[in-house]
Design a protein around this motif. Structure first.
Motif, PDB file in Angstrom:
ATOM      1  N   ILE A   1      -4.947   4.173  -9.690  1.00 57.63           N
ATOM      2  CA  ILE A   1      -3.489   4.186  -9.569  1.00 57.63           C
ATOM      3  C   ILE A   1      -2.811   3.932 -10.910  1.00 57.63           C
ATOM      4  O   ILE A   1      -1.846   4.619 -11.254  1.00 57.63           O
TER       5      ILE A   1
ATOM      6  N   SER B   1      -9.096   6.764  -4.651  1.00 55.13           N
ATOM      7  CA  SER B   1      -9.251   5.308  -4.672  1.00 55.13           C
ATOM      8  C   SER B   1      -8.072   4.647  -5.369  1.00 55.13           C
ATOM      9  O   SER B   1      -7.366   5.267  -6.177  1.00 55.13           O
ATOM     10  N   ASP B   2      -7.845   3.355  -5.059  1.00 54.82           N
ATOM     11  CA  ASP B   2      -6.786   2.584  -5.709  1.00 54.82           C
ATOM     12  C   ASP B   2      -7.131   2.227  -7.151  1.00 54.82           C
ATOM     13  O   ASP B   2      -6.252   1.785  -7.900  1.00 54.82           O
TER      14      ASP B   2
ATOM     15  N   ARG C   1       0.827  -1.209   0.000  1.00 56.71           N
ATOM     16  CA  ARG C   1       0.000   0.000   0.000  1.00 56.71           C
ATOM     17  C   ARG C   1       0.862   1.260   0.000  1.00 56.71           C
ATOM     18  O   ARG C   1       0.562   2.234  -0.702  1.00 56.71           O
TER      19      ARG C   1
ATOM     20  N   LYS D   1       2.260   1.820  -3.522  1.00 57.51           N
ATOM     21  CA  LYS D   1       1.278   2.374  -4.448  1.00 57.51           C
ATOM     22  C   LYS D   1       1.032   3.852  -4.181  1.00 57.51           C
ATOM     23  O   LYS D   1       0.882   4.652  -5.121  1.00 57.51           O
ATOM     24  N   ARG D   2       0.986   4.244  -2.915  1.00 55.28           N
ATOM     25  CA  ARG D   2       0.795   5.655  -2.596  1.00 55.28           C
ATOM     26  C   ARG D   2       1.973   6.495  -3.065  1.00 55.28           C
ATOM     27  O   ARG D   2       1.805   7.600  -3.622  1.00 55.28           O
TER      28      ARG D   2
END
Length: 461
Positions: free
Chosen positions: A134, A130-131, A16, A19-20
């Protein structure tokens, strides 16, 4: 610099966090602007993500592995340790399926059509966090969808567009635009037109409420009779005329579609309604013609030809007489303003349209009747010269009307002024400001009168 340092993360970062960090750095390393930086970022992201997934999978296998472990045999040797970076990404992609967030894109588009701006901005904020967005391709496709919504929507406010830009991260100053510049400029112009329409609509609404505020917009756009518009313009202050001029020029040059969006028709002769900047042409004409008339009447009488002192002093005393006449005209103008309805009615019936100009030009009580006063003085000062007694009142009356009409033309630039400006550009810096249209015509009139006087004196002698 390894892939962890490029993402500004530690080697123990989870999926996580990776990804951020990737989503954060993606805003400054766009593929269309910095393809090399984006490629290094993408490689670092994939390598870090693969290592984090391998580490998570290894932890799960350690927890679930049996306690007894068989010893390696020649038939079944112990597998060698495999680096996580050597494992293909397809085999490590065990990310669970992520569904798009709520509300759906169809619901958001419906909210835009219904004018639910706040709900739509909140929904866009949820989607951007939201993911699901991405991946760069998916995010770019979502931005294009929102852009298409804005272009196809019939109406939205500039405040709403500003809110959408903040949520989506669109900023022209930083170069983060979702489309080509020509499409972006079209959206910006739409915001400007909408803002101008709201401003004019608000001014007209305030005018309908109290008849005090918004008079500039009402004079330009409100449908009204000639005498009502003339009465409103008579009580305008300098600030009101400044607002009126600025609004008319802005609509004419920048936003000509605003009146049509409001369902109104602006004044096509708004420059005629501007107050006269100067009456110097009228004053100069009257001073020269009346002075020439007095001198010629004195010289025409043999008994008074030796009175050269009077010939010099009387023209010098003429400005004093004109000053008293100007004060008397100011009083008469107040009377004419009070009788504005009758004045407009008579002028519309009696004057040509190019003089009347819907109440913005010459008026009978306000301009035509006062022009008869210097004509009467010219007739009285003509002496015993018969032809001068008939010619001088006509010349003074028509000249006064002509120069008054020129002064009331507002912001229009006459043909003579344009010609003199062209001559100044061609010849250079010469005192052409002394040869404006008024001065040329006055000199012509004085020269003609001097010729007439010379011929008359020659015939008498």
């Amino acid at each position: 610099m390894n892939h962890w340092q490029l993402l500004s993360l530690t080697p123990d970062a989870d999926e996580r966090s990776i990804k951020r960090a990737y989503a954060r750095l993606l805003k400054t390393h766009r593929p269309d602007e910095n393809p090399d930086e984006f490629q290094r970022l993408r490689e670092a992201y994939e390598a870090s993500l693969a290592e984090a997934r391998w580490r998570a999978q290894a932890d799960e296998e350690v927890v679930e592995a049996p306690i007894a472990v068989s010893a390696p045999t020649p038939e079944c040797p112990q597998p060698a340790e495999v680096s996580p970076l050597a494992i293909p990404l397809e085999r490590l992609d065990i990310t669970p399926a992520i569904s798009p967030p709520e509300p759906s894109m169809g619901q958001m588009q419906q909210w835009l059509a219904e004018g639910k701006d706040r709900q739509l901005v909140d929904a866009l904020r949820v989607w951007m966090a939201s993911d699901w967005l991405i991946p760069f391709e998916r995010r770019q496709q979502f931005e294009q969808s929102v852009l298409d919504w804005l272009e196809s929507a019939p109406q939205w406010s500039p405040a709403f567009f500003d809110g959408v830009c903040k949520v989506m991260g669109w900023d022209e100053a930083q170069g983060t635009l979702p489309c080509e510049y020509w499409r972006w400029d079209r959206l910006i112009r739409r915001c400007e037109v909408q803002a101008m329409e709201e401003t004019v609509r608000g001014d007209l609404a305030r005018f309908d409420a109290d008849k005090i505020h918004g008079q500039a917009a009402a004079l330009l756009l409100k449908p009204m009779s000639d005498h009502r518009r003339r009465g409103m313009a008579d009580y305008f202050t300098g600030l009101d005329w400044q607002r009126f001029t600025q609004l008319a020029q802005t609509i004419e040059c920048q936003y000509p579609e605003v009146p049509q969006r409001l369902g109104l028709q602006p004044l096509d002769n708004w420059r005629d309604w501007l107050p006269a900047s100067s009456y110097r042409g009228v004053y100069l004409f009257l001073w020269l013609t009346l002075s020439a008339l007095v001198v010629s009447s004195l010289l025409a009488v043999p008994a008074k030809r030796n009175g050269l002192a009077s010939v010099v002093i009387l023209p010098l005393m003429m400005p004093v007489l004109m000053w008293f006449g100007m004060k008397a005209y100011q009083f008469w103008a107040m009377v004419a303003v009070a009788a504005g309805r009758l004045d407009v009615l008579l002028s519309r019936w009696l004057l040509p349209r190019r003089w009347y100009r819907q109440g913005a030009g010459l008026l009978v009580l306000r301009h035509i009747l006062p022009s008869a006063v210097p004509a009467a003085l010219a007739c009285a000062w003509s002496g015993n010269v018969p032809w001068l007694r008939w010619v001088s009142p006509v010349v003074v009356f028509l000249g006064t009307i002509y120069f008054t009409n020129s002064a009331l033309s507002g912001g229009k630039v006459s043909l003579g002024a344009r010609a003199l400006r062209a001559i100044k550009l061609k010849v250079g810096r010469l005192p052409w400001h002394m040869l404006k249209r008024e001065g040329i015509l006055v000199l012509m009139a004085v020269a003609a009168m001097a010729v007439w006087i010379h011929l008359h004196l020659k015939a008498v002698v």
